[in-house]
Design a protein around this motif. Structure first.
Motif, short mmCIF file in Angstrom:
data_model
loop_
_atom_site.label_atom_id
_atom_site.label_comp_id
_atom_site.label_asym_id
_atom_site.label_seq_id
_atom_site.Cartn_x
_atom_site.Cartn_y
_atom_site.Cartn_z
N HIS A 15 58.50 39.37 58.61
CA HIS A 15 59.02 40.29 57.60
C HIS A 15 60.52 40.09 57.40
CE1 HIS A 15 59.62 44.67 56.07
NE2 HIS A 15 59.35 43.85 55.08
N MET A 16 61.23 39.82 58.48
CA MET A 16 62.68 39.61 58.36
C MET A 16 62.98 38.36 57.53
SD MET A 16 64.15 40.61 62.15
CE MET A 16 65.82 40.18 61.68
N GLN A 17 62.16 37.32 57.70
CA GLN A 17 62.37 36.11 56.91
C GLN A 17 62.10 36.37 55.43
OE1 GLN A 17 63.66 33.12 57.99
NE2 GLN A 17 63.74 32.75 55.78
N TRP A 18 61.04 37.16 55.15
CA TRP A 18 60.76 37.52 53.76
C TRP A 18 61.91 38.32 53.15
CZ3 TRP A 18 60.36 42.14 51.16
CH2 TRP A 18 59.83 42.08 49.87
N LEU A 19 62.45 39.26 53.94
CA LEU A 19 63.58 40.05 53.47
C LEU A 19 64.80 39.16 53.23
CD1 LEU A 19 63.25 43.19 55.77
CD2 LEU A 19 62.98 43.16 53.28
N LYS A 20 65.03 38.23 54.13
CA LYS A 20 66.18 37.33 53.98
C LYS A 20 66.07 36.51 52.71
CE LYS A 20 68.80 33.83 56.53
NZ LYS A 20 68.86 33.03 57.78
N ASP A 21 64.88 35.98 52.44
CA ASP A 21 64.67 35.21 51.21
C ASP A 21 64.83 36.09 49.97
OD1 ASP A 21 64.14 33.04 52.81
OD2 ASP A 21 61.95 33.25 52.70
N SER A 22 64.32 37.31 50.04
CA SER A 22 64.43 38.24 48.90
C SER A 22 65.88 38.62 48.64
CB SER A 22 63.59 39.49 49.17
OG SER A 22 62.22 39.18 49.31
N ILE A 23 66.64 38.79 49.71
CA ILE A 23 68.06 39.13 49.57
C ILE A 23 68.80 38.00 48.88
CG2 ILE A 23 70.20 39.43 50.88
CD1 ILE A 23 68.53 41.06 52.91
N LYS A 24 68.53 36.76 49.31
CA LYS A 24 69.19 35.61 48.69
C LYS A 24 68.81 35.49 47.22
CE LYS A 24 71.71 31.92 48.70
NZ LYS A 24 73.20 32.04 48.82
N GLU A 25 67.55 35.69 46.90
CA GLU A 25 67.10 35.62 45.51
C GLU A 25 67.77 36.70 44.65
OE1 GLU A 25 62.92 35.99 42.95
OE2 GLU A 25 62.89 35.84 45.15
N LEU A 26 67.88 37.90 45.22
CA LEU A 26 68.49 39.00 44.47
C LEU A 26 69.98 38.79 44.29
CD1 LEU A 26 67.75 41.57 43.06
CD2 LEU A 26 67.99 42.81 45.21
N GLU A 27 70.65 38.23 45.28
CA GLU A 27 72.07 37.91 45.13
C GLU A 27 72.30 36.91 44.00
OE1 GLU A 27 73.70 38.53 49.72
OE2 GLU A 27 72.91 36.59 49.09
N ASN A 28 71.42 35.91 43.91
CA ASN A 28 71.52 34.95 42.81
C ASN A 28 71.26 35.63 41.47
OD1 ASN A 28 72.04 32.85 44.62
ND2 ASN A 28 69.88 32.29 44.80
N GLN A 29 70.33 36.57 41.46
CA GLN A 29 70.02 37.30 40.23
C GLN A 29 71.22 38.14 39.78
OE1 GLN A 29 66.31 39.40 40.49
NE2 GLN A 29 66.51 40.34 38.46
N ILE A 30 71.92 38.75 40.73
CA ILE A 30 73.11 39.54 40.40
C ILE A 30 74.20 38.64 39.83
CG2 ILE A 30 75.01 40.87 41.42
CD1 ILE A 30 72.95 42.11 43.31
N ASP A 31 74.40 37.48 40.46
CA ASP A 31 75.41 36.54 39.96
C ASP A 31 75.07 36.09 38.54
OD1 ASP A 31 76.82 36.70 42.32
OD2 ASP A 31 75.91 34.90 43.19
N ASP A 32 73.81 35.78 38.30
CA ASP A 32 73.38 35.35 36.96
C ASP A 32 73.57 36.47 35.94
OD1 ASP A 32 72.69 32.92 38.03
OD2 ASP A 32 70.55 33.38 38.19
N HIS A 33 73.27 37.71 36.35
CA HIS A 33 73.43 38.84 35.44
C HIS A 33 74.89 39.02 35.04
CE1 HIS A 33 72.65 42.80 33.67
NE2 HIS A 33 73.73 43.23 34.31
#
Length: 337
Positions: free
Chosen positions: A172-190
């Motif tokens: 679960h921690m690995q899934w959260l870590k991947d989701s966090i990285k994806e969301l950070e990229n989404q924020i930068d793109d936004h």
């Protein structure tokens, strides 16, 4: 409502499921009703106001800042052309204490908000533009994922003697870590997709000690700083202004920050302030002077947070990047700063 003989003040106490509404007219008559806190309830509220003679030019609506529960309502009312004020709950509490209000119910709170609007004439609230609302939703979601990751890290420490549980938590921690990285990229793109947000983020990160993560939070929670008259007003909104306790010759209480403002922005500035007073030459001098005056370490950090919020206001208001020659070359900081 200036010059109007017939005026209406409407107080709305917002909760997760319902809206307690009180309408006060210029004759002192009070009418109350309850609506659902959803799109159907919003439409019913407008119909109820219309039936009681409330029109947009002569009506002021007042509610407390209650986070996500009230934002949809306030945005809807503003889009429909109504004057809405969103007030810090601390002001309403102080107003109630000054009037010796004893009852604390949703209906009574709605009536109190109506009387507050009639007496204090609070400033109208302007909803943030859609791109800022979306950024705030992304930033809130990112923080929620980071909180969940920390919670799982705590559970992992407690489950080290249970191999099967360790595997589940680590997955679960690995899934959260991947989701966090994806969301950070989404924020930068936004931010990159919107020129105003991109320019504002560039100005904020020109201040030594502030990185992309902090810039995104500041933009999401503060919106357009032009709505503040000066840097002092912004500092008061965030809640980093000093609260002094002195009276006569005997009371000399310790000064603390007010903490009556935006907690999320204060949280976002805490670590950057610590980094700034460590690596920023002028901030280090400022911090050393405060320490020599006897300020506690946390009070020094609070003062640095206050200085950072003033610098943020300065660069956004002037539209000029921070003068790096004053504080030295700009530093790159790790995530979360």
């Amino acid at each position: 409502m200036n010059g109007m003989t017939d005026c209406n003040w409407v107080g709305i106490d917002v909760s997760k499921a319902k809206l307690d509404v009180a309408r006060l007219d210029d004759k002192g008559k009070l009418k109350s009703h309850v609506f659902n806190n959803d799109a159907i309830g919003f439409a019913a509220l407008l119909n109820w106001l219309s039936q009681r003679g409330c029109t947009q030019p002569d009506t002021q609506i007042c509610t407390e800042a209650t986070g996500p529960y009230g934002e949809a309502l306030c945005t809807f009312l503003c889009d429909e052309g109504w004057t809405v004020s969103v007030v810090n709950p601390a002001r309403i509490k102080g107003f109630a204490q000054s009037g010796m209000v004893r009852n604390k119910t949703d209906k009574a709170d709605a009536a109190l908000l109506a009387r507050f609007a009639q007496t204090m004439h609070p400033e109208p609230w302007t909803p943030p533009p859609p791109e800022v609302r979306e950024l705030r939703a992304l930033v809130d979601r990112l923080q929620a994922l980071k909180d969940m990751h920390q919670q799982e890290a705590n559970r992992l420490e407690a489950a080290l003697n249970q191999p099967s549980m360790v595997a589940l938590i680590e997955g679960h921690m690995q899934w959260l870590k991947d989701s966090i990285k994806e969301l950070e990229n989404q924020i930068d793109d936004h931010i990159d997709r919107h020129p105003k947000l991109r320019e504002d983020a560039s100005l904020i990160t020109s201040i030594p000690g502030l990185g992309n993560t902090t810039a995104a939070k500041v933009l999401a929670y503060l919106g357009d700083v032009n709505r503040f008259k000066n840097a002092k007003a912004l500092a008061a909104f965030v809640g980093v202004t000093p609260k002094i306790k002195e009276s006569g010759s005997s009371v000399r209480g310790r000064s603390v920050i007010a903490r009556s403002g935006h907690a999320a922005v204060r949280h976002a500035l805490y670590m950057p302030a610590m980094v700034a007073l460590r690596y920023n030459p002028l901030m280090k001098v400022f911090a050393e002077r405060l320490k020599s005056d006897g300020l506690a370490p946390k009070a020094v950090i609070a003062a640095c947070m206050h200085k950072l919020i003033r610098q943020i206001y300065g660069v956004l208001k002037s539209r000029n990047a921070f003068d790096a020659t004053i504080l030295g070359n700009r530093l790159d900081f790790q995530d979360g700063i």
